[in-house]
Design an enzyme around this catalytic site. Structure first.
Site, mmCIF file in Angstrom:
data_model
loop_
_atom_site.group_PDB
_atom_site.id
_atom_site.type_symbol
_atom_site.label_atom_id
_atom_site.label_comp_id
_atom_site.label_asym_id
_atom_site.label_seq_id
_atom_site.Cartn_x
_atom_site.Cartn_y
_atom_site.Cartn_z
ATOM 1 C CD1 TRP A 293 10.783 -10.644 -7.525
ATOM 2 C CD2 TRP A 293 11.874 -9.280 -6.121
ATOM 3 N NE1 TRP A 293 11.233 -9.574 -8.255
ATOM 4 C CE2 TRP A 293 11.902 -8.720 -7.424
ATOM 5 C CE3 TRP A 293 12.497 -8.593 -5.086
ATOM 6 C CZ2 TRP A 293 12.537 -7.501 -7.708
ATOM 7 C CZ3 TRP A 293 13.122 -7.383 -5.356
ATOM 8 C CH2 TRP A 293 13.145 -6.855 -6.656
ATOM 9 N N GLY B 232 2.950 -6.812 -9.670
ATOM 10 C CA GLY B 232 4.147 -7.002 -10.470
ATOM 11 C C GLY B 232 4.260 -5.951 -11.548
ATOM 12 C CB SER B 233 6.266 -5.881 -14.625
ATOM 13 O OG SER B 233 5.781 -6.965 -15.395
ATOM 14 C CD GLU C 63 0.544 -2.163 -5.334
ATOM 15 O OE1 GLU C 63 1.767 -2.053 -5.087
ATOM 16 O OE2 GLU C 63 -0.323 -2.280 -4.456
ATOM 17 C CB CYS D 240 5.140 -0.922 -6.455
ATOM 18 S SG CYS D 240 4.208 -1.248 -4.951
ATOM 19 C CD GLU E 195 8.530 0.332 -11.443
ATOM 20 O OE1 GLU E 195 8.131 0.433 -10.271
ATOM 21 O OE2 GLU E 195 8.025 -0.469 -12.260
#
Length: 520
Positions: free
Chosen positions: A160, A235-236, A257, A291, A389
């Site tokens: 998102w 994403g995570s 990624e 990110c 993070e």
């Protein structure tokens, strides 16, 4: 921004036209919230696992003609899409701001990136994927060439936070290679991505070649992985690891990624005032929901006091707004979950002794998910924000005595996505860059240098990911290589023991000659 303004921006008729692109056969919907107000923006149709299977089958059928159309046709289509993205940029910016809460300037970065990557692969795909001659095992006697064939169906799962930029960075090279794409988009960035896809369809990409699905990752994301020949995920780290494991179980490739805890080193020869200005953007673009944004700063003790003072002052002076124009420096967090995570990290740090130099509080006076950009010092390894993070507008500043200490502390993380070095001597900064465990390093810039360099690979080390997007590497993900070697008939290679007895000495001599000539 008022609810009336949002409704005007995303009118019912326009929203219905966009979501009509979705591969969806159910009556299920998900409510999408506008970050600037916290009010419902629209209801998004949700796909089923059967929809994914049907879309994948249709895309595979359509891919044959798309591949056969050739590089020249695909180049023309993608260059038209490039122009349409720029022509329609104002609507794309409105949608990005409305769905994500970011500023218009940071939304513009997405459209710029999408146009750049589209132009790059339109013009470079044929060159990168052209059949090329390689050195044969036995020169003169043999000739070897390598050709490439596109994988039929590429799965793309996009987040998102940067839906257009990160979506096109995976989708466009796949299309340029001649593959079809099935894309799962996040609900929160759906309209922006659908409007982007619409530009490519209007430019000539067959709609069947690029179906889009929505829904929970545990169902729809898994169905996409199970339907494709290669998967791209952003994403995570925990979710990406699961995606990679699922792909490995099917013996298909994956590019992932994932998370980052990105460091910035400010060297002793840096200009403290200039470094502070540049560092603010590196940390707080898109409210840190990026990110590659910076979450840790290590500044040399000789300029630490001046840099920190200037940095905190600059952060405190940022204009935070929901305006749909270029007056804002920072915007809103995107969701209630993001706000809760940021607040939890800050509260935990303060409770354990961290000092707040700027921000540290929510801004409900501006909107439900606004949080003031936050600068912390005295952060220790007992605090959540030390190693986890945050993915929000929180940065910790620490002082270091030497370059070696800065490098060691920057590398002391499970992540390795992006890093930055600010300094006066470029040569010095470059030498230190080679010692950082990160897939990209920016000198005197936070992330935009490497992020915008679409001719260079982008990806992470350690737990920050697998594989690379952008550059030749970004399109080579989507093809199978084929080696074709032929005998030139000059001399018959040995087939029997007697023939080997005659030829072995000659072949040893050949190897020795090639070494002397430094021939590979």
């Amino acid at each position: 921004m008022s609810p009336h303004t949002i409704a005007a921006l995303v009118g019912t008729r326009r929203r219905d036209a966009l979501v009509a692109q979705l591969s969806n056969s159910t009556s299920d919907t998900a409510t999408v919230i506008a970050p600037f107000t916290g009010l419902p923006l629209h209801k998004l149709p949700v796909s089923s696992a059967d929809d994914v299977q049907d879309a994948a089958a249709s895309a595979r059928r359509a891919q044959h003609a798309w591949k056969a159309a050739g590089f020249a046709h695909r180049r023309r289509v993608l260059l038209r899409a490039h122009d349409l993205l720029l022509e329609r940029r104002e609507e794309l910016l409105d949608l990005l701001q409305t769905e994500s809460g970011k500023t218009r300037g940071q939304a513009f970065e997405e459209v710029f990136q999408a146009a750049s990557v589209t132009r790059y692969y339109a013009l470079s795909a044929q060159r990168v994927l052209a059949t090329k001659r390689r050195r044969a095992g036995i020169p003169l006697l043999m000739t070897t060439r390598v050709s490439y064939s596109p994988k039929q169906l590429i799965g793309v799962v996009t987040p998102w936070n940067y839906p257009i930029a990160l979506g096109t960075m995976d989708v466009v090279p796949a299309l340029a290679a001649g593959s079809a794409v099935i894309q799962k988009i996040d609900n929160q960035g759906a309209l922006a991505m659908l409007a982007t896809r619409e530009a490519y369809i209007d430019a000539g990409v067959p709609a069947e070649v690029w179906p889009i699905v929505t829904g929970p990752g545990s169902v729809i994301g898994n169905a996409v992985v199970d339907s494709c020949d290669y998967i791209c995920f952003t994403g995570s780290t925990p979710t990406g690891t699961s995606v990679g494991e699922r792909a490995a179980g099917r013996l298909i490739g994956a590019s992932l990624e994932l998370g980052g805890k990105n460091p910035l080193i400010v060297l002793g020869d840096a200009d403290p005032a200039k470094a502070a200005v540049d560092a603010v953007y590196a940390c707080f673009a898109s409210m840190g929901q990026l990110c590659v944004s910076i979450e840790r700063i290590y500044v040399h003790e000789s300029i630490a006091e001046e840099f920190t003072r200037e940095f905190a002052a600059r952060v405190g002076a940022l204009t935070q707004t929901a305006a749909l124009d270029y007056t804002g420096d920072v915007g809103s967090l995107t969701s209630e979950a993001q706000l809760a995570r940021v607040q939890a990290h800050v509260d935990d740090a303060v409770e354990k002794g961290a000092t707040v130099l700027a921000g540290g509080v929510a801004r409900p006076d501006l909107g439900p998910y606004f949080f003031a950009p936050t600068v912390l010092t005295n952060v220790t390894n007992s605090m959540k924000c030390y190693a986890e993070e945050t993915f929000g507008p929180v940065v910790a500043i620490a002082t270091v005595a030497t370059d070696a200490e800065a490098i060691d502390r920057a590398n002391d993380t499970e992540f390795g996505l992006n890093a930055s070095i600010f300094g006066g001597s470029i040569a010095h900064a470059r030498r230190l860059a080679d010692r950082l465990d990160a897939g990209s390093v920016n000198i005197n810039e936070g992330y935009r240098g490497s992020f915008s360099s679409v001719d260079a690979p982008m990806g992470g080390m350690k737990h920050s990911g697998l594989g690379r997007r952008n550059g030749p590497e970004g399109i080579l993900r989507f093809v199978q290589s084929r080696t074709v070697s032929q005998s030139n008939g000059i001399l018959q290679l040995p087939r029997t023991g007697a023939e080997f007895a005659v030829m072995a000495g000659l072949m040893v001599t050949l190897l020795s000659v090639l070494k002397v000539l430094r021939r590979r």
